[in-house]
Design a protein around this motif. Structure first.
Motif, PDB file in Angstrom:
ATOM      1  N   ARG A   1      12.079   3.736  20.461  1.00 50.59           N
ATOM      2  CA  ARG A   1      10.662   4.098  20.326  1.00 50.59           C
ATOM      3  C   ARG A   1      10.432   5.044  19.151  1.00 50.59           C
ATOM      4  NH1 ARG A   1      10.751   4.064  26.261  1.00 50.59           N
ATOM      5  NH2 ARG A   1      11.338   6.273  26.263  1.00 50.59           N
ATOM      6  N   GLU A   2      11.421   5.900  18.865  1.00 50.86           N
ATOM      7  CA  GLU A   2      11.283   6.896  17.805  1.00 50.86           C
ATOM      8  C   GLU A   2      11.832   6.417  16.463  1.00 50.86           C
ATOM      9  OE1 GLU A   2      13.328  10.224  19.465  1.00 50.86           O
ATOM     10  OE2 GLU A   2      11.890  10.441  21.132  1.00 50.86           O
ATOM     11  N   ALA A   3      12.239   5.154  16.388  1.00 54.12           N
ATOM     12  CA  ALA A   3      12.839   4.633  15.166  1.00 54.12           C
ATOM     13  C   ALA A   3      11.826   4.520  14.037  1.00 54.12           C
ATOM     14  CB  ALA A   3      13.462   3.266  15.446  1.00 54.12           C
ATOM     15  N   ASP A   4      12.339   4.515  12.813  1.00 54.64           N
ATOM     16  CA  ASP A   4      11.484   4.325  11.640  1.00 54.64           C
ATOM     17  C   ASP A   4      11.062   2.865  11.502  1.00 54.64           C
ATOM     18  OD1 ASP A   4      11.724   7.028  10.870  1.00 54.64           O
ATOM     19  OD2 ASP A   4      13.638   6.605   9.869  1.00 54.64           O
ATOM     20  N   GLU A   5      11.916   1.944  11.915  1.00 55.60           N
ATOM     21  CA  GLU A   5      11.611   0.520  11.934  1.00 55.60           C
ATOM     22  C   GLU A   5      12.600  -0.157  12.872  1.00 55.60           C
ATOM     23  OE1 GLU A   5      12.904  -1.581   8.182  1.00 55.60           O
ATOM     24  OE2 GLU A   5      12.913   0.474   7.402  1.00 55.60           O
ATOM     25  N   ALA A   6      12.253  -1.366  13.296  1.00 64.50           N
ATOM     26  CA  ALA A   6      13.118  -2.117  14.191  1.00 64.50           C
ATOM     27  C   ALA A   6      12.864  -3.602  13.985  1.00 64.50           C
ATOM     28  CB  ALA A   6      12.858  -1.731  15.655  1.00 64.50           C
ATOM     29  N   PHE A   7      13.871  -4.395  14.312  1.00 65.30           N
ATOM     30  CA  PHE A   7      13.704  -5.846  14.241  1.00 65.30           C
ATOM     31  C   PHE A   7      14.629  -6.524  15.245  1.00 65.30           C
ATOM     32  CE2 PHE A   7      16.796  -4.826  10.893  1.00 65.30           C
ATOM     33  CZ  PHE A   7      17.822  -5.740  11.122  1.00 65.30           C
ATOM     34  N   LEU A   8      14.296  -7.765  15.549  1.00 63.35           N
ATOM     35  CA  LEU A   8      15.060  -8.584  16.485  1.00 63.35           C
ATOM     36  C   LEU A   8      15.652  -9.773  15.739  1.00 63.35           C
ATOM     37  CD1 LEU A   8      12.400  -8.716  19.343  1.00 63.35           C
ATOM     38  CD2 LEU A   8      14.361  -7.153  19.199  1.00 63.35           C
ATOM     39  N   THR A   9      16.754 -10.294  16.242  1.00 59.97           N
ATOM     40  CA  THR A   9      17.351 -11.488  15.657  1.00 59.97           C
ATOM     41  C   THR A   9      17.689 -12.503  16.742  1.00 59.97           C
ATOM     42  OG1 THR A   9      19.620 -10.594  15.776  1.00 59.97           O
ATOM     43  CG2 THR A   9      18.383 -10.209  13.736  1.00 59.97           C
ATOM     44  N   ASN A  10      17.470 -13.750  16.435  1.00 58.57           N
ATOM     45  CA  ASN A  10      18.034 -14.867  17.182  1.00 58.57           C
ATOM     46  C   ASN A  10      17.953 -16.108  16.289  1.00 58.57           C
ATOM     47  OD1 ASN A  10      15.477 -16.109  17.526  1.00 58.57           O
ATOM     48  ND2 ASN A  10      15.218 -15.339  19.603  1.00 58.57           N
ATOM     49  N   THR A  11      18.483 -17.216  16.783  1.00 58.56           N
ATOM     50  CA  THR A  11      18.586 -18.411  15.944  1.00 58.56           C
ATOM     51  C   THR A  11      17.217 -18.913  15.515  1.00 58.56           C
ATOM     52  OG1 THR A  11      20.714 -19.082  16.881  1.00 58.56           O
ATOM     53  CG2 THR A  11      19.350 -20.817  15.923  1.00 58.56           C
ATOM     54  N   ARG A  12      16.259 -18.924  16.426  1.00 58.09           N
ATOM     55  CA  ARG A  12      14.930 -19.443  16.099  1.00 58.09           C
ATOM     56  C   ARG A  12      14.132 -18.451  15.260  1.00 58.09           C
ATOM     57  NH1 ARG A  12      12.747 -23.607  19.285  1.00 58.09           N
ATOM     58  NH2 ARG A  12      10.707 -22.635  19.041  1.00 58.09           N
ATOM     59  N   TRP A  13      14.124 -17.194  15.662  1.00 55.68           N
ATOM     60  CA  TRP A  13      13.306 -16.195  14.983  1.00 55.68           C
ATOM     61  C   TRP A  13      13.904 -15.749  13.655  1.00 55.68           C
ATOM     62  CZ3 TRP A  13      12.482 -12.448  19.734  1.00 55.68           C
ATOM     63  CH2 TRP A  13      11.565 -13.038  20.605  1.00 55.68           C
ATOM     64  N   GLU A  14      15.200 -15.876  13.492  1.00 54.06           N
ATOM     65  CA  GLU A  14      15.917 -15.307  12.348  1.00 54.06           C
ATOM     66  C   GLU A  14      15.781 -13.786  12.412  1.00 54.06           C
ATOM     67  OE1 GLU A  14      15.289 -19.000   9.255  1.00 54.06           O
ATOM     68  OE2 GLU A  14      13.645 -17.562   9.511  1.00 54.06           O
ATOM     69  N   VAL A  15      15.042 -13.187  11.467  1.00 53.95           N
ATOM     70  CA  VAL A  15      14.808 -11.738  11.491  1.00 53.95           C
ATOM     71  C   VAL A  15      13.319 -11.518  11.780  1.00 53.95           C
ATOM     72  CG1 VAL A  15      14.890  -9.585  10.175  1.00 53.95           C
ATOM     73  CG2 VAL A  15      16.646 -11.345   9.813  1.00 53.95           C
ATOM     74  N   ARG A  16      13.027 -10.931  12.935  1.00 54.42           N
ATOM     75  CA  ARG A  16      11.637 -10.727  13.336  1.00 54.42           C
ATOM     76  C   ARG A  16      11.330  -9.237  13.467  1.00 54.42           C
ATOM     77  NH1 ARG A  16       8.572 -12.559  18.998  1.00 54.42           N
ATOM     78  NH2 ARG A  16       6.452 -12.101  18.257  1.00 54.42           N
TER      79      ARG A  16
ATOM     80  N   ASP B   1       7.096  -0.293  23.677  1.00 52.15           N
ATOM     81  CA  ASP B   1       6.402   0.341  24.796  1.00 52.15           C
ATOM     82  C   ASP B   1       5.035   0.892  24.366  1.00 52.15           C
ATOM     83  OD1 ASP B   1       8.568  -0.245  26.418  1.00 52.15           O
ATOM     84  OD2 ASP B   1       9.558   1.661  26.003  1.00 52.15           O
ATOM     85  N   GLY B   2       4.361   0.133  23.500  1.00 52.52           N
ATOM     86  CA  GLY B   2       3.033   0.501  23.041  1.00 52.52           C
ATOM     87  C   GLY B   2       3.002   1.496  21.903  1.00 52.52           C
ATOM     88  N   ILE B   3       4.170   2.003  21.511  1.00 52.96           N
ATOM     89  CA  ILE B   3       4.249   2.970  20.419  1.00 52.96           C
ATOM     90  C   ILE B   3       4.537   2.230  19.120  1.00 52.96           C
ATOM     91  CG2 ILE B   3       5.526   4.955  19.506  1.00 52.96           C
ATOM     92  CD1 ILE B   3       6.132   5.701  22.430  1.00 52.96           C
ATOM     93  N   GLU B   4       3.750   2.501  18.099  1.00 52.86           N
ATOM     94  CA  GLU B   4       3.900   1.788  16.832  1.00 52.86           C
ATOM     95  C   GLU B   4       5.215   2.150  16.161  1.00 52.86           C
ATOM     96  OE1 GLU B   4       1.531   1.181  12.586  1.00 52.86           O
ATOM     97  OE2 GLU B   4       0.531   2.130  14.298  1.00 52.86           O
ATOM     98  N   VAL B   5       5.955   1.129  15.797  1.00 48.12           N
ATOM     99  CA  VAL B   5       7.196   1.305  15.041  1.00 48.12           C
ATOM    100  C   VAL B   5       7.058   0.608  13.702  1.00 48.12           C
ATOM    101  CG1 VAL B   5       9.669   0.833  14.979  1.00 48.12           C
ATOM    102  CG2 VAL B   5       8.605   1.540  17.120  1.00 48.12           C
ATOM    103  N   GLY B   6       6.848  -0.709  13.744  1.00 49.69           N
ATOM    104  CA  GLY B   6       6.579  -1.456  12.525  1.00 49.69           C
ATOM    105  C   GLY B   6       7.821  -1.753  11.711  1.00 49.69           C
ATOM    106  N   GLY B   7       7.640  -2.609  10.717  1.00 49.83           N
ATOM    107  CA  GLY B   7       8.727  -2.956   9.824  1.00 49.83           C
ATOM    108  C   GLY B   7       8.940  -1.864   8.797  1.00 49.83           C
ATOM    109  N   GLY B   8       9.644  -2.212   7.734  1.00 48.64           N
ATOM    110  CA  GLY B   8       9.938  -1.234   6.702  1.00 48.64           C
ATOM    111  C   GLY B   8      10.874  -1.820   5.681  1.00 48.64           C
ATOM    112  N   PRO B   9      11.376  -1.015   4.757  1.00 44.85           N
ATOM    113  CA  PRO B   9      12.180  -1.529   3.646  1.00 44.85           C
ATOM    114  C   PRO B   9      13.484  -2.186   4.070  1.00 44.85           C
ATOM    115  CG  PRO B   9      12.170   0.885   3.678  1.00 44.85           C
ATOM    116  CD  PRO B   9      11.125   0.437   4.628  1.00 44.85           C
ATOM    117  N   VAL B  10      14.136  -1.666   5.101  1.00 41.72           N
ATOM    118  CA  VAL B  10      15.400  -2.273   5.531  1.00 41.72           C
ATOM    119  C   VAL B  10      15.150  -3.641   6.149  1.00 41.72           C
ATOM    120  CG1 VAL B  10      17.416  -2.030   7.031  1.00 41.72           C
ATOM    121  CG2 VAL B  10      16.497  -0.029   5.855  1.00 41.72           C
ATOM    122  N   THR B  11      14.136  -3.740   7.005  1.00 40.95           N
ATOM    123  CA  THR B  11      13.778  -5.028   7.598  1.00 40.95           C
ATOM    124  C   THR B  11      13.405  -6.033   6.515  1.00 40.95           C
ATOM    125  OG1 THR B  11      12.964  -3.904   9.582  1.00 40.95           O
ATOM    126  CG2 THR B  11      12.267  -6.189   9.248  1.00 40.95           C
TER     127      THR B  11
END
Length: 285
Positions: free
Chosen positions: A238-253, A259-269
Motif C-alpha cells: 500500500r505504501e509502495a511508490d509503484e506496483a505491477f502484476l504479471t501473468n501470461t495473459r496480462w504480461e506487465v499490468r 485497498d483503495g489507496i492510490e499507488v499507480g505506475g511509474g518509471p520502473v513499471t
C-alpha cells in the motif's frame, strides 16, 4: 473454433470430457496457459518444465511426448488461423470411476483450447483495459504442505474464493498462512520503494510464474534496479511508490490502487513494460 481433445481436432461445441473424468471430479489435473505471438509460443520450454513438475507432483504419467504436446498446441493455432492467442493445455488423470484414491495410471485426458488475443510486442495492445485495482482479501494461500504452491492444477477454488471477496478491486491480493503477501489470485506481484524492486519470496506459497521469471531476468540483465525477494506485509504494498502484476495473459499490468489507496505506475513499471514488449517483438515479430 476447433480444439484438441485426446489427439484429435474437433469443433468447439463437440470438445467435451467425461463426467467421470478426474479433472472434473477432483481437480486432478495439470495445466499451462501459454501465449502465442506471431503464431509462435512464447517461453514454451519454461511452461513445459512447469507442466512436468506439476505432473510429477500429482503422480500423473500421461505418456505424451513433449514434441506431441507442442504439435497439438500448434495444430490448434493453425486450425483456427490464430497468430496471437492464449492457449490452455490441460492434462487430467483421465476417466476413472471409483474412489478418491488415484490408483494405477489411467488413460489421460489431454485438451488444448485457444482464445484470440490482441497483437503483442512494441506495436501491441494490452489485454487489460485499465491498471489493476488490488484488494487484500481474507482468503489465504494454503501452506505448501497442504497444496504444493508450485503445482499449476485445476484446483483453483482458492483463487475463486479470493475473487468472490472483491468489493473494490479486480484482483485479489492473497497472503500466506503467516500473513505475508504471497501473490494475486491469478498473478504475481512486484512493487517499488526507495530500496528497489520487490517480489514475494518463493519460500512463501507462491506459484513461480513464467512471466515473473522473464521480468526478473530483464531486471537483472537490462537495468540497474536492485531486485529483492522477501517477506512483506500488505502495508508495504500500500505504501509502495509503484506496483505491477504479471501473468501470461496480462504480461506487465500496472497497479492503480491497493485497498483503495492510490499507488499507480511509474518509471520502473514503464521501463519493464517496454523491455518486455521489445523482447516479444524481437523474438516473434
Amino acid at each position: 473454433m476447433q480444439y484438441h481433445v485426446d489427439g484429435e481436432l474437433v469443433p468447439a461445441d463437440e470438445a467435451t470430457v467425461s463426467v467421470r473424468d478426474r479433472g472434473f471430479r477432483y481437480g486432478d489435473a495439470a495445466f499451462e496457459t501459454v501465449r502465442a505471438y506471431g503464431g509462435e509460443v512464447f517461453e514454451w520450454s519454461a511452461h513445459l518444465d512447469r507442466l512436468h513438475r506439476t505432473c510429477e507432483t500429482l503422480g500423473i504419467d500421461h505418456g505424451v511426448s513433449d514434441a506431441d504436446l507442442r504439435v497439438r498446441v500448434q495444430e490448434v493455432l493453425d486450425a483456427n488461423g490464430l497468430d496471437d492467442a492464449a492457449v490452455r493445455l490441460s492434462i487430467t488423470r483421465g476417466d476413472r470411476p471409483g474412489t478418491l484414491t488415484p490408483g494405477p495410471a489411467a488413460d489421460p485426458t489431454v485438451v488444448v483450447v485457444a482464445e484470440e488475443l490482441p497483437r503483442g510486442g512494441v506495436e501491441g495492445t494490452p489485454v487489460w483495459d485499465d491498471p489493476a485495482a488490488l484488494q487484500t482479501v481474507k482468503t489465504r494461500k494454503p501452506a505448501d504442505a497442504a497444496l504444493p504452491a508450485d503445482a499449476k492444477t485445476h484446483s483453483y477454488l482458492n483463487g475463486v474464493l479470493a475473487r468472490n471477496e472483491l468489493t473494490d478491486g479486480d484482483e485479489a491480493l492473497l497472503r500466506g498462512p503467516d500473513g505475508h503477501v504471497a501473490q494475486g489470485a491469478a498473478s504475481n506481484l512486484f512493487f517499488v520503494d526507495d530500496r528497489g524492486l520487490h517480489t514475494p519470496s518463493e519460500e512463501l506459497p507462491v506459484l513461480p510464474g513464467v512471466t515473473r521469471s522473464v521480468v526478473s531476468d530483464l531486471v537483472r540483465s537490462e537495468t540497474d534496479v536492485p531486485l529483492h525477494a522477501g517477506r512483506y506485509d500488505p502495508a508495504d504494498v500500500r505504501e509502495a511508490d509503484e506496483a505491477f502484476l504479471t501473468n501470461t495473459r496480462w504480461e506487465v499490468r500496472p497497479v492503480a490502487t491497493v485497498d483503495g489507496i492510490e499507488v499507480g505506475g511509474g518509471p520502473v513499471t514503464q521501463l519493464l513494460t517496454m523491455l518486455f514488449d521489445r523482447l516479444v517483438e524481437r523474438r516473434h515479430y
